[in-house]
Write an enzyme that holds these catalytic residues in place. Structure first.
Site, PDB file in Angstrom:
ATOM      1  CG  ASN A 102      -1.660   1.226   1.334  1.00 38.63           C
ATOM      2  OD1 ASN A 102      -2.042   2.228   1.723  1.00 38.63           O
ATOM      3  ND2 ASN A 102      -3.204   0.782   0.032  1.00 38.63           N
TER       4      ASN A 102
HETATM    5  C1  PLP Z   1      -6.954  -0.188   3.267  1.00 39.73           C
HETATM    6  C2  PLP Z   1      -4.989  -0.794   3.133  1.00 39.73           C
HETATM    7  C3  PLP Z   1      -4.221   0.250   3.590  1.00 39.73           C
HETATM    8  C4  PLP Z   1      -4.899   1.626   4.610  1.00 39.73           C
HETATM    9  O1  PLP Z   1      -5.396   1.996   5.843  1.00 39.73           O
HETATM   10  P1  PLP Z   1      -5.292   2.588   6.610  1.00 39.73           P
HETATM   11  O2  PLP Z   1      -5.741   2.472   8.387  1.00 39.73           O
HETATM   12  O3  PLP Z   1      -6.394   3.945   5.508  1.00 39.73           O
HETATM   13  O4  PLP Z   1      -4.411   3.927   6.798  1.00 39.73           O
HETATM   14  C5  PLP Z   1      -2.662   0.303   4.207  1.00 39.73           C
HETATM   15  N1  PLP Z   1      -2.573  -1.342   3.849  1.00 39.73           N
HETATM   16  C6  PLP Z   1      -3.576  -2.088   3.312  1.00 39.73           C
HETATM   17  C7  PLP Z   1      -3.105  -3.306   2.658  1.00 39.73           C
HETATM   18  C8  PLP Z   1      -4.429  -1.583   2.939  1.00 39.73           C
HETATM   19  O5  PLP Z   1      -6.334  -2.374   2.360  1.00 39.73           O
END
Ligand code: PLP
Length: 515
Positions: free
Chosen positions: A192
């Site tokens: 991400n």
């Molecule tokens: C959605 C997602 C994030 C981001 O999540 P937040 O809580 O909005 O920071 C990070 N890593 C993965 C694998 C995700 O699916």
């Protein structure tokens, strides 16, 4: 507003939410407003005189509601789900009703202690190694952060400070700034965007290592990178693995990465923001492989476990490594109970000083739904995605692009990318279902994710009907386009495992970042 009026307004607001949820299927999932729509509707200044709550609630209906994207609609299939549930909404309301800011134990003992309790409940529910429990003998424990992004940032910062301390003793010849200038972090190229952001914010250079054809980051890739960097005089400090990547929900090889990290004294963080919920299911216990080698881990209850945003669970094998890194006390923060064993002062575990009473909504949700209900919720999303996958597999005009994982199906129209792109354009214009596009190498595809509050089989039927009808129109207007003929090497079989291998050949490591 006095408490009498608060009762009226609050009750009316609850009714409003309940009506909204009950009728959410009747709305288009995407709004029909243009940018700036609200600027034109609202006054330019705060009203001088107080207004009646009845008028405010009515304006919510007429001005705010048209500008909502309905994330809780079962016709939402974009990104990953954002959870909510009635118990969680009540928990959120009570938490703001109490209005406490629990940065240390004395600032509200219940706030800290309930968080310790629910984090242990959750660690057990997810079958995590016992070292992550507060109630274990060691220094491990869990904390609720706002988001996965915050958790990753905390992990990178703690890994950085711990590494600098260690390297200073190992290399007394180097100055602190020389050491800080030679650190290196690692993650996969499918990870991400929040991982890159955490490294940027913590001023740690990073490498996004290529995932294999299976879209998985393997230990070998890390080992090679670490060898290269050590030869250049750099200090590898942290690897962030993903269990459930955002693009295709691939699971990195945590065990293989963990072995390298152990040998090289590298902090291993696992970002399981979405897929972590599957740790709770015995049928997915292979996902737990390697977690015994992990230093820290995050999972978003606000994605997949019925607790509303913001609520990201983070566990640490050795919480002292975080609290020692961040402990910057002031006299006014001291209290006579601090440092008591098993009662953390959570302000040392996070970025901000103040913290919300998030454990309340977790506790209320877990008790109202029960462990069986939580597992049933995850299994329901999986079953609905399987239903959608079957529809795709049984229609020769479509193909599956990556192995279905949990509630995510990656699929496309066979043939030229423009067909899939036109299909998405049509769907977005009609606003009945919301999906997003992703890309591997040169292959465009759509992600169908089971989202929304209370999605059911009929909603998957609805989505497929909508997608199929729009696909027919796309294909109809492309009759002359030869590229719609199925390519031999894409041949879809009713066996997902076999498809994956073939499709993997098509896929590259540059899956478009989604978030
Ligand atoms: C959605 C997602 C994030 C981001 O999540 P937040 O809580 O909005 O920071 C990070 N890593 C993965 C694998 C995700 O699916």
């Amino acid at each position: 507003m006095d408490s009498k009026e608060f009762r009226e307004f609050g009750k009316a607001a609850i009714d409003f939410i309940a009506d909204y949820m009950d009728t959410i299927r009747e709305r288009d999932v995407l709004p029909s407003v243009s940018p700036g729509y609200l600027f034109d509707l609202l006054p330019k200044e705060i009203p001088e005189a107080p207004e009646k709550w009845q008028n405010i609630l009515s304006d919510i209906n007429t001005t705010i509601m048209p500008g909502l994207t309905h994330w809780q609609s079962p016709n939402m299939h974009a990104y990953y789900p954002t959870a909510t549930s009635f118990p969680s909404i009540v928990g959120e309301m009570l938490s703001s009703g109490f209005g406490v800011i629990g940065f240390s134990w004395i600032c509200s003992p219940a706030c800290t202690e309930l968080e310790v309790v629910v984090m242990d409940w959750l660690a057990k529910f997810l079958n995590l190694p016992s070292e992550f429990l507060h109630s274990s003998e060691g220094p491990g424990g869990g904390v609720i952060q706002g988001s996965a992004s915050e958790s990753v940032l905390v992990a990178v910062l703690a890994a950085r400070e711990q590494a600098v301390k260690r390297i200073q003793t190992e290399h007394p010849d180097l100055s602190e700034s020389e050491i800080r200038g030679r650190l290196m972090a690692y993650s996969g190229d499918q990870s991400n965007s929040c991982i890159e952001k955490a490294c940027v914010l913590s001023a740690v250079p990073y490498r996004l290592l290529p995932a294999g054809d299976d879209l998985v980051l393997h230990g070998e890739a890390l080992r090679q990178a670490v060898e290269e960097d050590k030869a250049k005089g750099l200090f590898p400090i942290i690897c962030i693995a993903t269990v459930g990547t955002t693009g295709t929900c691939a699971y990195d090889d945590v065990q293989g990465l963990g072995q390298v990290c152990k040998e090289e004294n590298i902090w291993l963080h696992v970002d399981a923001a979405y897929a972590g919920a599957a740790f709770a299911l015995p049928e997915y216990n292979e996902l737990l492989r390697g977690l015994e080698l992990v230093d820290s881990l995050n999972f978003n209850l606000h994605k997949f476990l019925l607790v509303n945003f913001d609520c990201c669970a983070m566990w640490l094998r050795d919480a002292n490594q975080v609290s020692d890194s961040f402990n910057v006390d002031r006299i006014y923060l001291k209290h006579k109970y601090e440092g008591k064993s098993q009662v953390p002062d959570y302000r040392h575990w996070q970025i901000s000083l103040g913290r919300r009473f998030r454990a309340l909504k977790v506790w209320i949700t877990f008790r109202s739904i029960g462990a069986e209900g939580l597992r049933a919720h995850v299994r329901k999303h999986i079953a609905l995605a399987e239903q959608f996958e079957k529809f795709v597999l049984n229609d020769k005009r479509f193909e599956i692009v990556a192995k279905r994982a949990l509630g995510l199906v990656c699929f496309r129209l066979r043939g030229d990318n423009s067909l899939t792109t036109s299909l998405l354009d049509r769907l977005m214009d009609r606003k009945k279902v919301y999906l997003i596009q992703a890309k591997y190498k040169d292959t465009h595809f759509l992600r169908f994710v089971v989202c929304g509050y209370n999605a059911e089989e009929k909603d998957v039927d609805f989505a497929w009907k909508e997608i199929k009808e729009q696909a027919e129109l796309v294909l109809g207007s492309n009759k002359e386009n030869k590229s719609i003929e199925p390519l031999k090497e894409h041949a879809v079989k009713n066996d997902v495992g076999q498809i994956t291998e073939k499709i993997a050949l098509l896929l590259s490591s540059d899956c478009e970042k989604l978030q």
